[in-house]
Design an enzyme around this catalytic site. Sequence first.
Site, PDB file in Angstrom:
ATOM      1  N   ASP A   1      46.013  26.153 -47.977  1.00  0.00           N
ATOM      2  CA  ASP A   1      45.824  24.702 -47.920  1.00  0.00           C
ATOM      3  C   ASP A   1      47.121  24.007 -48.320  1.00  0.00           C
ATOM      4  OD1 ASP A   1      44.443  22.404 -47.397  1.00  0.00           O
ATOM      5  OD2 ASP A   1      42.838  22.770 -48.835  1.00  0.00           O
TER       6      ASP A   1
ATOM      7  N   ASP B   1      57.871  -4.139 -72.407  1.00  0.00           N
ATOM      8  CA  ASP B   1      56.580  -4.541 -71.825  1.00  0.00           C
ATOM      9  C   ASP B   1      56.009  -3.501 -70.880  1.00  0.00           C
ATOM     10  OD1 ASP B   1      58.316  -4.722 -69.738  1.00  0.00           O
ATOM     11  OD2 ASP B   1      57.921  -6.825 -69.261  1.00  0.00           O
ATOM     12  N   GLY B   2      56.681  -2.354 -70.720  1.00  0.00           N
ATOM     13  CA  GLY B   2      56.157  -1.281 -69.890  1.00  0.00           C
ATOM     14  C   GLY B   2      56.763  -1.237 -68.491  1.00  0.00           C
ATOM     15  N   GLU B   3      57.498  -2.267 -68.107  1.00  0.00           N
ATOM     16  CA  GLU B   3      58.116  -2.233 -66.774  1.00  0.00           C
ATOM     17  C   GLU B   3      59.195  -1.144 -66.741  1.00  0.00           C
ATOM     18  OE1 GLU B   3      59.477  -6.171 -65.797  1.00  0.00           O
ATOM     19  OE2 GLU B   3      57.433  -6.886 -65.384  1.00  0.00           O
TER      20      GLU B   3
ATOM     21  N   ARG C   1      33.033  16.004 -45.201  1.00  0.00           N
ATOM     22  CA  ARG C   1      33.229  15.236 -46.429  1.00  0.00           C
ATOM     23  C   ARG C   1      32.421  13.953 -46.297  1.00  0.00           C
ATOM     24  NH1 ARG C   1      37.458  15.152 -50.409  1.00  0.00           N
ATOM     25  NH2 ARG C   1      38.746  16.610 -49.278  1.00  0.00           N
TER      26      ARG C   1
ATOM     27  N   LYS D   1      34.329  22.070 -42.557  1.00  0.00           N
ATOM     28  CA  LYS D   1      34.101  21.275 -43.777  1.00  0.00           C
ATOM     29  C   LYS D   1      33.680  19.854 -43.420  1.00  0.00           C
ATOM     30  CE  LYS D   1      37.582  19.313 -46.307  1.00  0.00           C
ATOM     31  NZ  LYS D   1      38.758  19.202 -47.176  1.00  0.00           N
TER      32      LYS D   1
ATOM     33  N   ARG E   1      47.215  11.393 -48.144  1.00  0.00           N
ATOM     34  CA  ARG E   1      45.883  11.556 -47.560  1.00  0.00           C
ATOM     35  C   ARG E   1      45.324  10.236 -47.046  1.00  0.00           C
ATOM     36  NH1 ARG E   1      42.645  15.152 -51.766  1.00  0.00           N
ATOM     37  NH2 ARG E   1      43.875  13.955 -53.267  1.00  0.00           N
TER      38      ARG E   1
ATOM     39  N   HIS F   1      50.925  16.119 -45.971  1.00  0.00           N
ATOM     40  CA  HIS F   1      49.509  16.387 -45.676  1.00  0.00           C
ATOM     41  C   HIS F   1      49.248  16.453 -44.169  1.00  0.00           C
ATOM     42  CE1 HIS F   1      45.249  16.436 -45.884  1.00  0.00           C
ATOM     43  NE2 HIS F   1      45.155  15.277 -45.267  1.00  0.00           N
TER      44      HIS F   1
HETATM   45  C1  R5P Z   1      42.171  18.016 -47.011  1.00  0.00           C
HETATM   46  O1  R5P Z   1      42.316  17.530 -45.906  1.00  0.00           O
HETATM   47  C2  R5P Z   1      43.278  18.654 -47.789  1.00  0.00           C
HETATM   48  O2  R5P Z   1      44.033  19.507 -46.978  1.00  0.00           O
HETATM   49  C3  R5P Z   1      42.752  19.410 -48.980  1.00  0.00           C
HETATM   50  O3  R5P Z   1      41.920  20.460 -48.548  1.00  0.00           O
HETATM   51  C4  R5P Z   1      41.941  18.534 -49.880  1.00  0.00           C
HETATM   52  O4  R5P Z   1      42.529  17.277 -49.986  1.00  0.00           O
HETATM   53  C5  R5P Z   1      41.774  19.158 -51.237  1.00  0.00           C
HETATM   54  O5  R5P Z   1      41.068  18.270 -52.067  1.00  0.00           O
HETATM   55  P1  R5P Z   1      40.035  18.802 -53.140  1.00  0.00           P
HETATM   56  O6  R5P Z   1      40.730  19.870 -53.921  1.00  0.00           O
HETATM   57  O7  R5P Z   1      39.711  17.576 -53.952  1.00  0.00           O
HETATM   58  O8  R5P Z   1      38.830  19.300 -52.415  1.00  0.00           O
END
Ligand code: R5P
Length: 311
Positions: free
Chosen positions: A220, A39-41, A196, A194, A97, A131
């Site tokens: 990053d 069943d996928g479990e 968002r 940046k 995140r 992160h």
């Molecule tokens: C942001 O706080 C992270 O450090 C990355 O810069 C970010 O999550 C990257 O996401 P994307 O590639 O979708 O811009």
Amino acid sequence: MTRNSMKVFCGNSVPRLAQNISKKLGFNLGKVTVDRFSDGEIRVKIEENVRGADVFIIQSTQAPSDNLMELLLMCDAAKRASASRITTVIPYYGYARQDKKDEPRVPITAKLVADLLSQAGASRILALDLHAEQIQGFFDIPVDHLYATPLFAEFFGKRNLADYIVVAPDAGSAKRSRGYAKRMGNLPMAIVDKRREKKDKPEALNLVGAVEGKKCLLLDDLISTGTTLIEATGLLLKKGAKEVRVAATHGVFSGEAIEKLKASPIEEIVITDSLPRDLPAGKFRVLSIAGLLSEAIRRIHNGESVSSLFI
Ligand code: R5P
């Protein structure tokens, strides 16, 4: 200190990396079945005795959430089979995140995942480039937090870095980038401002620092859609940078990220194998974290200090 025997297992999220780690440790991965019921479990069965053993479970928890579920079930199985200690080795900690309640009625999923892991039986965590540093505090069990910075420093350190500048793609990654710039022989540093406004639509607005005539190294923790880095690169080139290269620990590469990055003016993209990715030849390079993680596992097992690996 009495040392119980070490057993290393993995689920299905990073099989190649797990194999490489076990090779470096000098023995085979433990036998475990991690597959699906009709069943996928998810079905997990540890196929060898782990009573009293020092168990390490290697698993990244990238989407889909089956990877996390596999890890939870493996922990539970090891706990119920009387392992003496269970260390979850998580090269990429998914859901990281979602680490704060920054709007109404949202979960703090990174904390929930931490609770789930402890509840499932994890005694300690070995993670790479979480992160946010604060995620360590989501756990009430020991967390050893490693960084890929030494690998990037070694990789780029073989080049003439005279014209290089380290660039943080947002304020959140400034501390990491500053440490890296220092490690690379006190390179200068710049920070992209940046914003968002919408999910997955970050915009690079301003730059703190001067990049004219410089070779930029954007650092990053992860690449998801690639928009953060592509936006930052556009801004850096507009401000007169000669070229832009990227070092990022986790190649999540969601949606069309690989195609978009391939077509972008970024010269080179260096990631690690914390996630299994088949990348097109050309600008992508993958550095292996197998050596770093196997050494950390060895030291944890032997009760040795791992702090020299934290830098
Ligand atoms: C942001 O706080 C992270 O450090 C990355 O810069 C970010 O999550 C990257 O996401 P994307 O590639 O979708 O811009």
